[in-house]
Every structure is written in structure tokens, then in C-alpha cells.
Write an enzyme that holds these catalytic residues in place. Structure first.
Site, PDB file in Angstrom:
ATOM      1  N   CYS A 285       0.784  -1.232   0.000  1.00  0.00           N
ATOM      2  CA  CYS A 285       0.000   0.000   0.000  1.00  0.00           C
ATOM      3  C   CYS A 285       0.817   1.284   0.000  1.00  0.00           C
ATOM      4  CB  CYS A 285      -0.964  -0.013   1.179  1.00  0.00           C
ATOM      5  SG  CYS A 285      -0.198  -0.454   2.759  1.00  0.00           S
TER       6      CYS A 285
ATOM      7  N   HIS B 194      -0.181   6.961   5.764  1.00  0.00           N
ATOM      8  CA  HIS B 194       0.854   5.924   5.657  1.00  0.00           C
ATOM      9  C   HIS B 194       2.045   6.360   4.814  1.00  0.00           C
ATOM     10  CE1 HIS B 194       1.595   1.285   5.526  1.00  0.00           C
ATOM     11  NE2 HIS B 194       2.228   1.886   6.519  1.00  0.00           N
TER      12      HIS B 194
END
Length: 494
Positions: free
Chosen positions: A11, A73
Site C-alpha cells: 500500500c 501511511h
């Protein structure tokens, strides 16, 4: 619908490319698990570095309002968060995932689930917090507040669903009760057939054999089957709920006359996740004893369950392996685009498209210039605008250009319908393999011996790619631990 859309194997690297249009090794997320050899080196900062301009920075300079809710993130500090990288309004989870409820439990012991509002730490979440709803609520609040503003807007709505731990409201889980009781092999067959019927998988494509490293459904006990079926019910509930939230945004655009003036892109940032919870650092027996993973509580607050390799294999359906690998199952993902010109509605686009192509596409439609044209210190975009492809003026976004991959021990290079792939043992040979994705998208027939010249061409171009990007090839410890001990087989079983 994009049937040949590619991202990165995990991701954070995908999100780095999505928000910059630049290779992840240049943007600062060269690895999601930085090794000692990579630490401190350019491209391995662990956050979006100053060599790249972000999409919201460029669009804001072009007069756009910029909003972000959800997962980030791309840096663990506020100074590297969305508010510092171009978003006017942001509510973000800095980490890669966490509990979807108000308890904000981190993914691993000792970890953090920090939420920031415009760069400031959020001390607590509302009691009724559920990630997908709350992210959508905030975004709609902002666009409604600013709807009379003449400036256009860019919104990055980054749901954490359906990232583990799997959590969903009880009524949504109940909708799927019993749906998956026949097991993952049956679901895989159903999904493959349906995708083929809809033209998302070529008619000549055969369902690959069930992976030998993943357990068969009938080998599980009744208790295991009940628990695993519930986990997939929760996963489906999360996707269902998320879909409703996307519908809320769609209806707002429609009600405010903006639907046909808006580009909408939906994508998944990696292939289906088959890894067990115990792959997270600190997830041992003692830690897992803290959770209530009883059948009745799976998916509720205080539980920690994941999709697992069986359901992930069913979800990937037609392709090889899962998240974490540069095989098609790890990097070819669902993507849907609603172009402002809706004449192409319902069409399937099977040309190769990469996540790096989205930023050039957005900037062309926004008539915004990337600052690297004027500032040589900034990295230029790596991808190509998809506007000619979407408008029917081109058959491909790539003529004679390849795309390189390197992440966590796996390498790949895609050029046209050819793909060179290198996978570590025991899931691969450790040598470069060659596949024709036009005739073998499941990567079942290695053509390295019969097409040595083509393989040599792609490997040479991949070597040039790694040199240009400053790749430091190193297996992260978590991969080493399982690959070297050949225990990855056990990991994928669950």
C-alpha cells in the site's frame, strides 16, 4: 472499468506514486520495511521527501481547494503528514491501519494509531466512530461548506476499509450470514466465471490450479470453517458499507450539479491480502489472547481477524499470488474511472495502465503545470496522461516504454504484453522468469528458455531502471525470516 490496471505490491509505495506520479524509490517509499542497508539512503526516507511535488501541492498552486480524509501511511510525523504536503483540510490516520472503531487500537503492540486534524493530534474519537462513515462525513461537511466557492476542489478519500483488522457494523455483517459457507474454492470459481462473463477477463483465460500452499476448505474443521466464513462475511460487510459511503459522495455531486464536471477514480492500492495477523511484529500468542475472536465477536470492537490466504486467493480469482508480490495477483487491481465526458460509461478498458499515470491525467484535465518543468531539483513525473486513451484518441498510454518494479525481494518489468519476473524461493525459482500476459495473464507458463532474447532485453532494461532510481536491493527481515526458513508456505496456508 480498467481491467489491466497496475499498482505496487503493497500500500504505502502505491500511495507514494499515486500522490506524486513519480517512482516510489524516488518519492521516499523505496521499501515499506526499510532494511539496515537502505536506512538513511535517498529514496528510503519512509516519507514523501522534498525531491517530489505532491498532487495537492500542484493543484493548490493552480487554484484548487484540497481535502483529505482517511489513511496516509506516508510518514509518521505531522511534519510529513497531509496538511504539510498540500491539503487545506485533512483528517488522517498516519499509520497504515488500526481499529475501525473509537478505541483506535493499533495494528501491533507498541504501535500508534495517531489521528491528525490539519496537522494537530486528535486526542480522542467520537464514541460512535466508524472509519468509513466518519471519513465521508467530514469530506461532505467541507464540500458543502465551500460549495459556493468558485475554486474547484480535489478530494482524496482514502478509506482504511477493508484493511485488517476486519471490523464492520453488526447489521452489515448479518446481511452476509451464510453467504460463504461453501468455502473459498467455490467462491473463486464463481468470481472467475462472473468476471469472464462481464468481459473483465479474456475468454481464453483458464482458471489457474488452486495454489498448493493454501489449504483446501474441506481440510478445515467445522469450527475453523465457521470462523473463516465469518471473517469473509465481515470483509464483505466492510466493502458494502464503504460502497454506500462512496454513494453518498456521488449523490452530493449529482445534487449540486457537479457530477459531470468531476473526474472520479476508485482503485485498490494492492492485491488481496493473504497474510496472517501474526506477521505483524509482536503478534504472538500472548498478544492475541487480549482479543475476543469468538465467533460471535469476530468483526466487532475488541476482535482482530484478517481475510487470510484462502479468501484472498478467491478474491484475486484469476491471477497468481497476492499482496506483497510483483505477480499479477499482487499488482493488478480493480479500478473504476468516471470520466467527466460520460459517453464512455460502462466500457471496459483493457490497455495497460499504471498508477503513476494518474497524476499526469489529473494535471492535464486541471490545466495545471508540474513544477519540475521550472525547478530541476524536483523529480519529473514518470507516467503518461490517460486523457487521449479515455477520449478514444489513442489505443495505449505506452508505446515502447516499460515499467519497472522492485519491492521486498520481488522484481518485475512490464513492457507491452511481456513481463519479466523474479521471485525469491520458495515461491519462485530465484531466477528471472518470462511471461506473455496477453496469452497467459495467470503467469503459469515460464517462457524464459524459449524466448531468451526477449528476457535478456527486459532484464537489461530493468537493470537500467534500478540504476536510475537508486534501488538498493535487500530483503526485509520479515521476508528473510520466512523465505530462508521456507516457512512462507505455512504463512500462506492461513
Amino acid at each position: 472499468r480498467l481491467s489491466n490496471f497496475h499498482v505496487l505490491p503493497t500500500c504505502a509505495p502505491t500511495r507514494a506514486v499515486l500522490l506524486t506520479g513519480v517512482d516510489n524509490h524516488t518519492a521516499g517509499i523505496g521499501s515499506q520495511a526499510i532494511t539496515a542497508e537502505q536506512e538513511g539512503k535517498p529514496g528510503y526516507e519512509g516519507y514523501l521527501n522534498n525531491r517530489v511535488a505532491t498532487l495537492p501541492e500542484v493543484l493548490r498552486a493552480a487554484g484548487y481547494r484540497t481535502y483529505h480524509t482517511g489513511k496516509w501511511h506516508l510518514g509518521t510525523e505531522a511534519s510529513h503528514g497531509p496538511h504539510a504536503r498540500g491539503f487545506d483540510e485533512s483528517f488522517t490516520l498516519l499509520a497504515g491501519g488500526a481499529s475501525h472503531f473509537a478505541d483506535a487500537a493499533p495494528l501491533r503492540p507498541g504501535g500508534e494509531a495517531k489521528y491528525l486534524r490539519n496537522g494537530k493530534l486528535v486526542e480522542s474519537l467520537p464514541d460512535d466512530f466508524y472509519s468509513s462513515r466518519h471519513y465521508t462525513d467530514l469530506l461532505l461537511t467541507w464540500v458543502e461548506r465551500d460549495k459556493n466557492n468558485e475554486r474547484p476542489f480535489f478530494a482524496y478519500l482514502a478509506y482504511t476499509a477493508p484493511h485488517d483488522p476486519l471490523h464492520a457494523p453488526p447489521a452489515y455483517i448479518e446481511k452476509y450470514r451464510g453467504r460463504y459457507d461453501r468455502g473459498w474454492e467455490v467462491l473463486r470459481r464463481e468470481r472467475f466465471d462472473r468476471l469472464q462473463e462481464r468481459g473483465l477477463i479474456p475468454a481464453h483465460h483458464q482458471l489457474p490450479p488452486w495454489p498448493s500452499v493454501v489449504k483446501r476448505w474441506d481440510s478445515l474443521s467445522e469450527v475453523e470453517q465457521a470462523n473463516k466464513a465469518r471473517d469473509m462475511e465481515v470483509y464483505a460487510a466492510m466493502v458494502d458499507y464503504m460502497d454506500e459511503q462512496i454513494g453518498r459522495v456521488y449523490r452530493w455531486l449529482e445534487a449540486n450539479g457537479e457530477l459531470d464536471n468531476t473526474l472520479i477514480v476508485f482503485l485498490s492500492d494492492n492485491g488481496a491480502n493473504g497474510f496472517p495477523a501474526r506477521l505483524y511484529p509482536g503478534h504472538d500468542d500472548e498478544y492475541h489472547a487480549r482479543f475476543d475472536n469468538s465467533l460471535e465477536n469476530r468483526g466487532a470492537s475488541g476482535s482482530f481477524v484478517v481475510m487470510g490466504a484462502g479468501w484472498a486467493t478467491a478474491s484475486t480469482a484469476a491471477y497468481r499470488l497476492l499482496k506483497g508480490f510483483s505477480t499479477e495477483g499482487g499488482i493488478r487491481t480493480p479500478a473504476i474511472v468516471r470520466f467527466p465526458d460520460s459517453s464512455s460509461r460502462g466500457e471496459i478498458q483493457d490497455a495497460f495502465i499504471h498508477v503513476r499515470d494518474l497524476v499526469p491525467t489529473f494535471l492535464e484535465l486541471a490545466n495545471a503545470q508540474h513544477p519540475a518543468r521550472e525547478d530541476p531539483a524536483l523529480a519529473a513525473m514518470a507516467g503518461n496522461s490517460l486523457v487521449p486513451l479515455f477520449e478514444g484518441r489513442a489505443g495505449s498510454a505506452y508505446e515502447n516504454e516499460g515499467v519497472g518494479y522492485e519491492l521486498h525481494g520481488t522484481r518485475a518489468y512490464i513492457k507491452g504484453h511481456w513481463k519479466a519476473l523474479q521471485m525469491p524461493l520458495p515461491l519462485g525459482s530465484g531466477k528471472w522468469e518470462l511471461y506473455n500476459l496477453a496469452t497467459d495473464p495467470a503467469e503459469t507458463r515460464n517462457l524464459a528458455d524459449t524466448e531468451p532474447e526477449k528476457l535478456a532485453e527486459l532484464v537489461a532494461e530493468h537493470e537500467a531502471y534500478e540504476k536510475e532510481q537508486g534501488v538498493i536491493y535487500s530483503l526485509p527481515s520479515v521476508v528473510n525470516r520466512f523465505v530462508q526458513a521456507q516457512q512462507l508456505l505455512f504463512v500462506l496456508m492461513w
